[in-house]
Design an enzyme around this catalytic site. Structure first.
Site, mmCIF file in Angstrom:
data_model
loop_
_atom_site.group_PDB
_atom_site.id
_atom_site.type_symbol
_atom_site.label_atom_id
_atom_site.label_comp_id
_atom_site.label_asym_id
_atom_site.label_seq_id
_atom_site.Cartn_x
_atom_site.Cartn_y
_atom_site.Cartn_z
ATOM 1 N N GLY A 17 -11.358 64.771 51.420
ATOM 2 C CA GLY A 17 -11.041 65.188 50.049
ATOM 3 C C GLY A 17 -9.545 65.276 50.089
ATOM 4 O O GLY A 17 -8.989 65.962 50.930
ATOM 5 N N THR A 18 -8.868 64.596 49.235
ATOM 6 C CA THR A 18 -7.511 64.194 49.578
ATOM 7 C C THR A 18 -6.627 64.101 48.370
ATOM 8 O O THR A 18 -7.095 63.989 47.245
ATOM 9 C CB THR A 18 -7.608 62.772 50.175
ATOM 10 O OG1 THR A 18 -8.223 62.865 51.421
ATOM 11 C CG2 THR A 18 -6.283 62.081 50.295
#
Lengths: 216, 255
Positions: A17-18
């Protein structure tokens, strides 16, 4: 009574998750990413470098499933090594982006990863390519990952054509910082890679050195 | 340098005692029996010229073309067995197409000629197949790498050239090509010279009628390989015929 036998994070896929982004300036590109890798609610790695090298002057930014994104980057790195030896010169950024896109498109049902490919070559200078879902498009800048949703407004408003290298670096760091503040799946430190004709520079900006905004 | 290779020339998988593979040399003889093709590289492009011998008046004009399009930006002129050449043109087209599919851009000419040369070479290794009986010249132009010209022969080697000739009059053609200052010429100037060279090397006695095939790729065509337009071709042929007449006239003056 049905009870969970094991913690969530053992069965949840490991996602990066970036927040990732890349931006082009006259003579090169700047790539930036956060460093958080999460499995559900657990932070599995708080210092992962999501900017992966595909060739001397071509990098990609990873997002989505950590395993899928890393594997694509490794495969394309191998393919570019062979390709550059066959043609006898440094590969074009478009070639790297096409190789990534070919894998993302062919296996789009099985994979869940979005890579932004950016770099410098002698014909077209700095270039940024988005390969989301198997498309291939060149853009002045590209953002990706879960954190990107929170900063679309910021990048759309603040981006100007013809920014210098330093302005681009500041733009990237500010964007990352804002996204990391709002997105639960982004955080840690900021990694920066600047590529131009003469050098490829990797930099880390630790948490307390990131720009602060109104609430800090 | 021709000698009979009795006993060592039955298959491509045999060397002669003096280190030659006769089957490959015989394949090159097939090229030497074919009519001439030339390719010349100038500062802003490449021009091809082929002397296409017309063996019968019944042939439709323009049939059995000897210049092929390999990709938008690559042209190929051939000499030798035309059927072999057509099959290699397909191979080259597949290579260029796969490259574009995998890497997203035009195939660099050096890489294409090395790939096709590798294919031609593979047919010189085994007794179950025969070598290709044709040579060909590949040319392309793009604004980053400029004009490029490569030649591949039946042995499977590829060479880069400024000017080259294949076929029966290749020696005479090479002599004429060497007289040109091609590095300073543009495609428009070169097209006329190429037509002139083909007319010069054409043997009026042994071979009667011929068609001149001319094509070019360069700045003048925006990097696309095309047959030369009708008006340019007619101008080039007129220049060629006029130059030949002049030379005939000046020969008569010298007693």
């Amino acid at each position: 009574l049905s009870e969970k036998n094991e913690p969530e994070w053992l069965s949840e896929e490991v996602k990066t998750g970036t927040t990732i982004l890349a931006i082009e300036f006259d003579g090169g590109v700047v790539l930036g990413s956060d460093s958080r890798v999460s499995a559900g609610a657990s932070v599995v790695n708080r210092v992962m470098n999501k900017l992966s090298q595909l060739h001397d002057k071509i990098y990609c930014a990873l997002s989505g499933s950590a395993a899928d994104a890393q594997t694509i980057a490794e495969v394309v790195n191998y393919q570019l090594d062979v390709h550059s030896m066959e043609i006898g010169e440094d590969p074009q950024v478009r070639s790297a982006a096409t190789l990534v896109r070919n894998i993302s498109y062919k296996y789009k049902e099985e994979l869940s990863a979005h890579l932004i490919v950016a770099g410098w070559d002698r014909r077209k200078g700095g270039q940024v390519y988005a390969t989301l879902n198997g498309l291939l498009t060149r853009q002045p800048f590209a953002v990706g990952g879960s954190g990107s949703s929170y900063v679309y407004g910021f990048v759309d408003a603040e981006y100007r054509k013809g920014m210098s290298k330093e302005e681009c670096q500041k733009f990237v760091v500010s964007t990352l910082s804002l996204a990391m503040n709002r997105d639960g799946s982004s955080g840690g430190v900021a990694y920066l890679v600047t590529i131009d004709e003469h050098c490829t520079e990797e930099k880390v900006i630790l948490g307390n050195d990131l720009p602060t905004f109104y609430d800090q | 340098m021709s000698s009979i290779g009795t006993g060592y020339d039955l298959s491509a998988s045999t060397f002669s005692p003096d280190g030659r593979v006769f089957q490959v040399e015989y394949a090159m003889k097939a090229v030497e029996n074919s009519s001439t093709a030339i390719g010349i590289r100038c500062k802003d492009g490449v021009v091809f010229g082929v002397e296409k011998l017309v063996l019968s008046k019944l042939y439709e004009e323009g049939s059995n073309k000897r210049i092929f399009n390999i990709d938008r930006h690559v042209g190929m002129a051939v000499a030798g067995l035309l059927a072999d050449a057509r099959s290699l043109a397909e191979v080259a087209r597949d290579e260029a197409s796969n490259f574009r599919s995998n890497y997203g851009h035009d195939i660099p000419l050096k890489h294409l000629s090395e790939r096709v040369a590798m294919y031609v070479h593979a047919y010189t290794l085994y007794s179950a197949v025969r070598p290709f009986g044709c040579s060909f010249i590949l040319g392309s132009f793009d604004k980053d790498d400029g004009a490029q010209l490569y030649m591949v022969d039946p042995s499977g080697i590829s060479y880069g050239y400024w000017g080259c000739a294949i076929g029966k009059a290749k020696q005479a053609a090479k002599t004429e090509i060497e007289k040109l200052q091609m590095k300073d010429m543009t495609c428009r100037e070169l097209v006329k010279e190429v037509a002139k060279i083909i007319y010069i090397v054409h043997d009026e006695v042994k071979d009667k009628a011929f068609e001149l095939e001319l094509s070019w790729v360069g700045e003048v065509t925006n990097g696309r390989h095309e047959l030369v337009p009708k008006d340019v071709r007619e101008e080039a042929e007129k220049y060629a015929k006029d130059s030949l007449e002049e030379e005939d006239d000046s020969d008569e003056d010298n007693m």
